[in-house]
Motif scaffolding. Structure first.
Motif, PDB file in Angstrom:
ATOM      1  N   SER A 121      -2.383  17.290 -10.213  1.00 52.78           N
ATOM      2  CA  SER A 121      -3.603  16.881 -10.897  1.00 52.78           C
ATOM      3  C   SER A 121      -3.282  16.756 -12.386  1.00 52.78           C
ATOM      4  O   SER A 121      -2.252  17.232 -12.863  1.00 52.78           O
ATOM      5  CB  SER A 121      -4.707  17.919 -10.691  1.00 52.78           C
ATOM      6  OG  SER A 121      -4.446  19.089 -11.462  1.00 52.78           O
ATOM      7  N   TYR A 122      -4.171  16.140 -13.123  1.00 53.48           N
ATOM      8  CA  TYR A 122      -3.973  16.027 -14.567  1.00 53.48           C
ATOM      9  C   TYR A 122      -3.953  17.400 -15.224  1.00 53.48           C
ATOM     10  O   TYR A 122      -3.310  17.599 -16.262  1.00 53.48           O
ATOM     11  CB  TYR A 122      -5.082  15.173 -15.179  1.00 53.48           C
ATOM     12  CG  TYR A 122      -4.982  13.697 -14.856  1.00 53.48           C
ATOM     13  CD1 TYR A 122      -3.746  13.114 -14.566  1.00 53.48           C
ATOM     14  CD2 TYR A 122      -6.108  12.879 -14.844  1.00 53.48           C
ATOM     15  CE1 TYR A 122      -3.650  11.756 -14.270  1.00 53.48           C
ATOM     16  CE2 TYR A 122      -6.021  11.528 -14.555  1.00 53.48           C
ATOM     17  CZ  TYR A 122      -4.789  10.973 -14.270  1.00 53.48           C
ATOM     18  OH  TYR A 122      -4.694   9.635 -13.975  1.00 53.48           O
ATOM     19  N   VAL A 152     -11.175  15.408  -7.858  1.00 52.04           N
ATOM     20  CA  VAL A 152      -9.895  16.121  -7.882  1.00 52.04           C
ATOM     21  C   VAL A 152      -9.987  17.484  -7.200  1.00 52.04           C
ATOM     22  O   VAL A 152     -10.959  18.229  -7.377  1.00 52.04           O
ATOM     23  CB  VAL A 152      -9.390  16.285  -9.335  1.00 52.04           C
ATOM     24  CG1 VAL A 152     -10.316  17.202 -10.139  1.00 52.04           C
ATOM     25  CG2 VAL A 152      -7.966  16.837  -9.352  1.00 52.04           C
ATOM     26  N   ASP A 153      -8.966  17.798  -6.409  1.00 51.29           N
ATOM     27  CA  ASP A 153      -8.854  19.103  -5.747  1.00 51.29           C
ATOM     28  C   ASP A 153     -10.136  19.512  -5.024  1.00 51.29           C
ATOM     29  O   ASP A 153     -10.599  20.652  -5.139  1.00 51.29           O
ATOM     30  CB  ASP A 153      -8.478  20.192  -6.766  1.00 51.29           C
ATOM     31  CG  ASP A 153      -7.062  20.003  -7.294  1.00 51.29           C
ATOM     32  OD1 ASP A 153      -6.263  19.337  -6.616  1.00 51.29           O
ATOM     33  OD2 ASP A 153      -6.763  20.522  -8.381  1.00 51.29           O
ATOM     34  N   PHE A 154     -10.724  18.584  -4.282  1.00 49.04           N
ATOM     35  CA  PHE A 154     -11.956  18.916  -3.561  1.00 49.04           C
ATOM     36  C   PHE A 154     -11.863  18.491  -2.103  1.00 49.04           C
ATOM     37  O   PHE A 154     -11.399  17.390  -1.793  1.00 49.04           O
ATOM     38  CB  PHE A 154     -13.177  18.254  -4.210  1.00 49.04           C
ATOM     39  CG  PHE A 154     -14.480  18.673  -3.588  1.00 49.04           C
ATOM     40  CD1 PHE A 154     -14.980  19.941  -3.827  1.00 49.04           C
ATOM     41  CD2 PHE A 154     -15.176  17.824  -2.748  1.00 49.04           C
ATOM     42  CE1 PHE A 154     -16.166  20.357  -3.241  1.00 49.04           C
ATOM     43  CE2 PHE A 154     -16.361  18.220  -2.156  1.00 49.04           C
ATOM     44  CZ  PHE A 154     -16.857  19.499  -2.403  1.00 49.04           C
ATOM     45  N   ASP A 155     -12.320  19.373  -1.227  1.00 47.70           N
ATOM     46  CA  ASP A 155     -12.308  19.118   0.210  1.00 47.70           C
ATOM     47  C   ASP A 155     -13.654  18.526   0.627  1.00 47.70           C
ATOM     48  O   ASP A 155     -14.662  19.216   0.666  1.00 47.70           O
ATOM     49  CB  ASP A 155     -12.042  20.431   0.946  1.00 47.70           C
ATOM     50  CG  ASP A 155     -12.035  20.261   2.461  1.00 47.70           C
ATOM     51  OD1 ASP A 155     -12.116  19.106   2.930  1.00 47.70           O
ATOM     52  OD2 ASP A 155     -11.947  21.277   3.170  1.00 47.70           O
ATOM     53  N   MET A 196     -10.036  23.587 -15.015  1.00 45.89           N
ATOM     54  CA  MET A 196     -10.864  22.397 -14.961  1.00 45.89           C
ATOM     55  C   MET A 196     -11.920  22.380 -16.056  1.00 45.89           C
ATOM     56  O   MET A 196     -12.229  21.320 -16.621  1.00 45.89           O
ATOM     57  CB  MET A 196     -11.535  22.282 -13.589  1.00 45.89           C
ATOM     58  CG  MET A 196     -12.411  21.045 -13.441  1.00 45.89           C
ATOM     59  SD  MET A 196     -13.093  20.842 -11.779  1.00 45.89           S
ATOM     60  CE  MET A 196     -11.608  20.414 -10.879  1.00 45.89           C
ATOM     61  N   HIS A 197     -12.486  23.529 -16.375  1.00 44.53           N
ATOM     62  CA  HIS A 197     -13.539  23.575 -17.385  1.00 44.53           C
ATOM     63  C   HIS A 197     -12.992  23.910 -18.768  1.00 44.53           C
ATOM     64  O   HIS A 197     -13.681  24.507 -19.595  1.00 44.53           O
ATOM     65  CB  HIS A 197     -14.626  24.569 -16.981  1.00 44.53           C
ATOM     66  CG  HIS A 197     -15.488  24.081 -15.852  1.00 44.53           C
ATOM     67  ND1 HIS A 197     -16.358  23.031 -15.986  1.00 44.53           N
ATOM     68  CD2 HIS A 197     -15.583  24.469 -14.554  1.00 44.53           C
ATOM     69  CE1 HIS A 197     -16.975  22.801 -14.841  1.00 44.53           C
ATOM     70  NE2 HIS A 197     -16.514  23.652 -13.958  1.00 44.53           N
TER      71      HIS A 197
END
Length: 210
Positions: A32-33, A102-105, A42-43
């Motif tokens: 991921s970035y 991103v990174d989510f199911d 992420m935050h």
């Protein structure tokens, strides 16, 4: 650390640093970035993202010692990835769109997989819990999140609802009032997800001009 270490670390929420120069092109694309900029959260704030980018530049710029000396800034895949990560995460609108996927199911259990009550509550409960990440009150834009929380609290005044936490799927012992609260919350669920970036990549053009 290699790509497997990074992917395993995401599950345990551990921070793992990885040398991007040692990754194959396919492995680089799997990151991921946030991974590319050193595994930041992420935050992360704009300032934290900027600091992570500067740190990555010191390590991966083609002119720096230890970087890919055979490449120039314009064609070095690692440094291009670093620039791409920063250009996306430093733009509030692009970051929100990127964070939306991103990174989510996004998977959803089938009815046949959840016939038993115990399995039903566990599997479908996980779906609701995952999607709380996109609740308006959790918007990455702090001003928008605050407005959503204020609206939610205002709408909740006068109700006999003592449950202030997230609306998760209960079980056979959940009271009928909580069941009603659950349905009321999810029927009116407000999401901050934005698919602009994903749509732009799929259509291979700037959707703002469409």
């Amino acid at each position: 650390a290699d790509i497997k270490d990074v992917m395993n670390a995401k599950k345990s929420e551990k921070l793992v640093f990885i040398d991007l120069n040692k990754l194959a092109a396919d492995d680089l694309d799997e990151l991921s970035y946030y991974d590319v900029l050193g595994g930041i959260k992420m935050h992360s704030t704009p300032e934290q993202i900027k600091r992570a980018f500067h740190k990555a530049c010191l390590k991966y710029h083609p002119d720096k010692e230890g970087a890919n000396k055979e490449s120039k800034e314009g064609d070095d895949p690692v440094f291009l990835k670093v620039k791409e990560a920063f250009e996306t995460l430093s733009d509030a609108a692009k970051k929100k769109s990127y964070d939306s996927t991103v990174d989510f199911d996004d998977s959803f259990p089938s009815a046949s997989d959840s016939m038993k009550d115990s399995v039903f509550y566990k599997r479908f409960g996980a779906v609701f819990e995952r999607n709380l990440r996109f609740a308006a009150e959790n918007d990455p834009d702090q001003a928008q999140a605050a407005a959503a929380r204020k609206k939610k609290n205002k709408n909740g005044k006068g109700k006999n609802n003592k449950k202030s936490g997230p609306m998760l799927l209960g079980d056979d012992n959940t009271s009928i009032s909580e069941v009603h609260d659950f349905y009321d919350y999810w029927v009116k669920f407000q999401s901050w997800r934005d698919y602009t970036l994903a749509a732009s990549k799929l259509t291979e053009h700037d959707t703002e001009l469409a």
